[in-house]
Motif scaffolding. Structure first.
Motif, short mmCIF file in Angstrom:
data_model
loop_
_atom_site.label_atom_id
_atom_site.label_comp_id
_atom_site.label_asym_id
_atom_site.label_seq_id
_atom_site.Cartn_x
_atom_site.Cartn_y
_atom_site.Cartn_z
N LEU A 87 0.84 -1.20 0.00
CA LEU A 87 0.00 0.00 0.00
C LEU A 87 0.87 1.25 0.00
O LEU A 87 2.01 1.21 0.45
CB LEU A 87 -0.86 0.04 1.27
CG LEU A 87 -1.81 -1.12 1.54
CD1 LEU A 87 -2.50 -0.90 2.88
CD2 LEU A 87 -2.83 -1.25 0.41
N ASP A 99 -1.47 6.79 4.39
CA ASP A 99 -2.84 6.91 3.90
C ASP A 99 -3.71 5.95 4.73
O ASP A 99 -3.83 4.76 4.41
CB ASP A 99 -2.86 6.56 2.41
CG ASP A 99 -4.24 6.79 1.78
OD1 ASP A 99 -5.24 6.80 2.54
OD2 ASP A 99 -4.31 6.96 0.55
N ALA A 141 -6.86 5.77 5.13
CA ALA A 141 -8.07 5.25 4.47
C ALA A 141 -7.73 4.00 3.66
O ALA A 141 -8.48 3.01 3.66
CB ALA A 141 -8.68 6.33 3.58
N ARG A 142 -6.59 4.04 2.96
CA ARG A 142 -6.18 2.87 2.17
C ARG A 142 -5.90 1.67 3.08
O ARG A 142 -6.22 0.53 2.74
CB ARG A 142 -4.94 3.19 1.33
CG ARG A 142 -5.18 4.15 0.18
CD ARG A 142 -6.03 3.51 -0.92
NE ARG A 142 -5.36 2.40 -1.58
CZ ARG A 142 -4.55 2.52 -2.63
NH1 ARG A 142 -4.32 3.70 -3.15
NH2 ARG A 142 -3.97 1.46 -3.17
N LEU A 143 -5.30 1.94 4.21
CA LEU A 143 -5.01 0.85 5.15
C LEU A 143 -6.31 0.26 5.69
O LEU A 143 -6.48 -0.96 5.78
CB LEU A 143 -4.13 1.39 6.30
CG LEU A 143 -3.75 0.39 7.39
CD1 LEU A 143 -3.02 -0.82 6.82
CD2 LEU A 143 -2.89 1.06 8.46
N ASP A 170 -9.20 0.28 4.19
CA ASP A 170 -9.85 -0.47 3.11
C ASP A 170 -9.21 -1.85 2.96
O ASP A 170 -9.91 -2.86 2.78
CB ASP A 170 -9.72 0.28 1.77
CG ASP A 170 -10.63 1.50 1.75
OD1 ASP A 170 -11.49 1.62 2.65
OD2 ASP A 170 -10.46 2.34 0.84
N ALA A 171 -7.87 -1.89 2.98
CA ALA A 171 -7.17 -3.17 2.80
C ALA A 171 -7.52 -4.14 3.93
O ALA A 171 -7.75 -5.33 3.70
CB ALA A 171 -5.67 -2.95 2.74
N GLU A 224 -10.97 -5.47 3.51
CA GLU A 224 -11.09 -6.51 2.48
C GLU A 224 -10.39 -7.81 2.90
O GLU A 224 -10.91 -8.91 2.65
CB GLU A 224 -10.46 -5.97 1.18
CG GLU A 224 -10.78 -6.83 -0.03
CD GLU A 224 -10.17 -6.24 -1.30
OE1 GLU A 224 -9.83 -5.04 -1.31
OE2 GLU A 224 -10.03 -7.01 -2.26
N TYR A 270 -1.50 9.27 11.70
CA TYR A 270 -1.40 8.07 10.86
C TYR A 270 -0.97 6.84 11.66
O TYR A 270 -1.58 5.76 11.55
CB TYR A 270 -0.42 8.31 9.71
CG TYR A 270 -0.27 7.08 8.84
CD1 TYR A 270 -1.32 6.65 8.03
CD2 TYR A 270 0.89 6.31 8.88
CE1 TYR A 270 -1.21 5.50 7.27
CE2 TYR A 270 1.00 5.16 8.10
CZ TYR A 270 -0.05 4.76 7.30
OH TYR A 270 0.06 3.62 6.55
N ASP A 321 4.74 10.44 0.77
CA ASP A 321 4.90 9.00 0.55
C ASP A 321 5.85 8.76 -0.62
O ASP A 321 6.40 9.71 -1.19
CB ASP A 321 3.53 8.34 0.29
CG ASP A 321 2.84 8.88 -0.95
OD1 ASP A 321 3.45 9.68 -1.68
OD2 ASP A 321 1.68 8.51 -1.17
#
Ligand SMILES: Cc1ncc(COP(=O)(O)O)c(C=O)c1O
Length: 426
Positions: free
Chosen positions: A180, A184, A186-188, A190-191, A194, A220, A366
Motif C-alpha cells: 500500500l 494513507d 483510508a487505504r489501510l 480499506d485493505a 477486504e 497516521y 509518501d
C-alpha cells in the motif's frame, strides 16, 4: 599526439583491480555497487580516511550504524576486553542478560528481546512470529519501506509496477504481501476491511527513512495502531534505522505509538553487527516454548552483547541526542542557505538525526510524491560531494552522529559550497 605519459594508478585503483578478480563487483553488499569506489584505510569519529590520503566528513555512517562515531573507544575497548575470555560459547552468558535488560528498559514498552546479526534476520523473525500468533499469512507493507534483502520482503518498482527487485528472487514469495502507499489511513482501513481475516501483520518503518526521510502524518501511526488491533493483526515497527537514533524509544517513543513487535539494528551496537527483535511477552514467549523457531549460530555473541551493553550504557548515561540535534539542525540550515545562495531548488527535509537532500519543492508524504522530486539530479551532485570530501550516497539520506561537531560542520559546509559551485558551473 597524447604525450601525457602513462596514468598512475591510485592505491584505490590497484585495490579495486584486485578486488574485482575475487569479488563480484568488487563489493560484498550490492548496496555498495553505487557510490564511491575509494578504499578506506581507517575511520575515526566523524571522519573517513582513504588509502590515497583523502579525508571525508562522513554523513553515511556505514549506512547508519556509527551513530556514536567511528570506533568509539569505550565500545571497542569493551568488546576487545570481553572477547579475550571467549567469543561464542554455544551457551548462555551474563553479558547477554545485561544487554537484553538494557535494550528492553531503554525501549520502554518491550518486555522481551531476541538478538540476531542483521536487520534482515530480525524482520524475518518478526514476520514468522506474527504468522504463528495469528495463524494468518498475509503481510501489509508499504511502498518505499525497506525490510531487508530476502525474497519475501525485497521489492522495487519497475515501469510503474512493484515486484521482485532481483533476478533469481521467487516472485511467489511476494504473493502474501499486500503493498500500500504509506501515510494513507483510508487505504489501510480499506485493505484491512477486504483482507482483515488473512492479515498476520502490518509492518512499516515508523518514519520512512529509507525513502526520503518522510515523517508519519499526524494521526497516521495512531490509525495504524487502532486498525491493526481492530483486525487482530500484529503491528511491527521496523526501527532498524530509527531505533536509538531518534531517541531511546526510537520512532515509537517519538510519535507516542506502541507497536506489538519492533526490529532494531544499526545504532544499537556502536558499529558492530547486531540486530534485535523486541516485543510483547505473550508474542515473544512463542520462541521460548520452541513453538516458533528463531536461531542463529552467532546470535548474542560476546562481541555483540558487549557492544550493545557499552552502547546502551553510554546512550543512557551520556545521551548524545541534544548534541546531534544541534549539529543536524545547523547542517540542514547551512545546506539550505548554500542552495539558496546558488539559486538552486535544493530541498533539505527530515530530522536532524537523519535527513534527506534532493532537488524540487513538491509536498512529499509518501513514495509516490517523493518521485516528483529530481532525485536523479541529486545523485550527480552526490558524486561531486564525495570528490570534495563529503561521504554521502546518491539516495540522499544523510546521517548525523554523536561525534559530529563544529569542525565537521564548518568543513562540510565549506566543501558543500565548493562542490555546488563547481557542479552548477558544469
Ligand atoms: C528499515 C530497515 N529494515 C531492515 C534492514 C535490513 O538490515 P540489514 O542490512 O542489517 O540486514 C534495513 C537495512 O538498511 C533497514 O533500513
Amino acid at each position: 599526439m597524447d604525450n601525457a605519459g602513462p596514468q598512475l594508478l591510485t592505491q584505490s585503483d590497484e585495490l579495486r583491480k584486485r578486488a574485482l578478480r575475487r569479488t563480484p563487483g568488487g563489493v560484498h553488499s550490492n548496496v555498495r555497487l553505487s557510490g564511491s569506489q575509494d578504499f578506506i584505510k581507517c575511520a575515526r569519529g566523524a571522519w573517513l580516511y582513504s588509502v590515497d590520503g583523502q579525508d571525508y566528513v562522513d554523513y553515511l555512517l556505514g549506512q547508519g550504524p556509527n551513530f556514536l562515531g567511528h570506533a568509539p573507544k569505550h565500545i571497542v575497548d569493551a568488546v576487545f576486553t570481553a572477547c579475550r575470555d571467549g567469543v561464542i560459547f554455544g551457551g548462555q552468558h551474563e553479558l547477554e542478560v545485561r544487554a537484553a535488560e538494557l535494550v528492553c528498559d531503554a525501549v520502554g514498552w518491550a518486555d522481551m528481546i531476541r538478538f540476531s546479526m542483521t536487520g534482515t534476520e530480525a524482520v524475518q523473525a518478526a514476520l514468522r512470529l506474527a504468522r504463528a500468533a495469528t495463524g494468518r499469512t498475509k503481510i501489509i507493507r508499504f511502498e518505499g519501506h525497506y525490510h531487508g534483502w530476502l525474497d519475501n520482503v525485497l521489492m522495487s518498482q519497475r515501469d510503474g509496477k512493484w515486484g521482485t527487485a532481483s533476478s533469481g528472487q521467487l516472485a511467489r514469495h511476494l504473493e502474501d504481501s499486500i503493498l500500500l502507499p504509506w501515510n494513507d489511513a483510508a487505504r489501510l482501513a480499506d485493505a484491512l476491511d477486504e483482507h482483515g481475516d488473512e492479515v498476520a501483520a502490518v509492518i512499516m518503518e515508523p518514519i520512512m527513512i529509507n525513502a526520503g526521510v518522510i515523517e508519519p502524518l499526524p494521526g497516521y501511526l495512531e490509525a495504524a495502531r487502532r486498525l491493526a488491533s481492530e483486525y487482530g493483526a500484529v503491528l511491527i515497527f521496523d526501527e532498524v534505522i530509527s531505533g536509538f537514533r531518534l531517541g531511546l524509544g526510537g520512532g515509537a517513543g517519538r510519535y507516542g505509538v506502541t507497536p506489538d513487535l519492533a526490529t532494531y539494528g544499526k545504532a544499537i551496537a556502536g558499529g558492530f553487527p547486531v540486530a534485535a527483535l523486541v516485543g510483547r511477552a505473550d508474542l515473544m514467549d512463542r520462541f521460548g516454548t520452541g513453538e516458533v523457531n528463531h536461531s542463529g549460530t552467532f546470535n548474542s555473541s560476546v562481541m555483540a552483547t558487549a557492544a550493545v551493553t557499552a552502547t546502551l550504557t553510554s546512550l543512557v548515561e551520556d545521551p548524545p541526542y541534544d548534541r546531534i540535534a544541534e549539529h543536524g539542525n545547523a547542517l540542514m540550515a547551512g545546506l539550505r542557505e548554500i542552495g539558496a545562495a546558488h539559486e538552486v531548488p535544493l530541498r533539505v527535509s527530515g530530522l536532524p538525526q537523519a535527513f534527506h537532500v534532493s532537488f524540487g519543492d513538491a509536498k512529499v508524504t509518501d513514495y509516490r510524491s517523493l518521485q516528483q522530486l529530481d532525485l536523479a539530479r541529486y545523485e550527480t551532485l552526490a558524486s561531486s560531494l564525495v570528490e570534495h570530501g563529503i561521504w554521502v550516497t546518491g539516495r540522499g539520506v544523510w546521517y548525523v552522529s554523536a561525534s559530529h561537531g563544529q569542525r565537521e560542520l564548518e568543513t562540510a559546509l565549506t566543501r558543500f559550497d565548493k562542490a555546488l559551485t563547481e557542479w552548477v558551473a558544469q
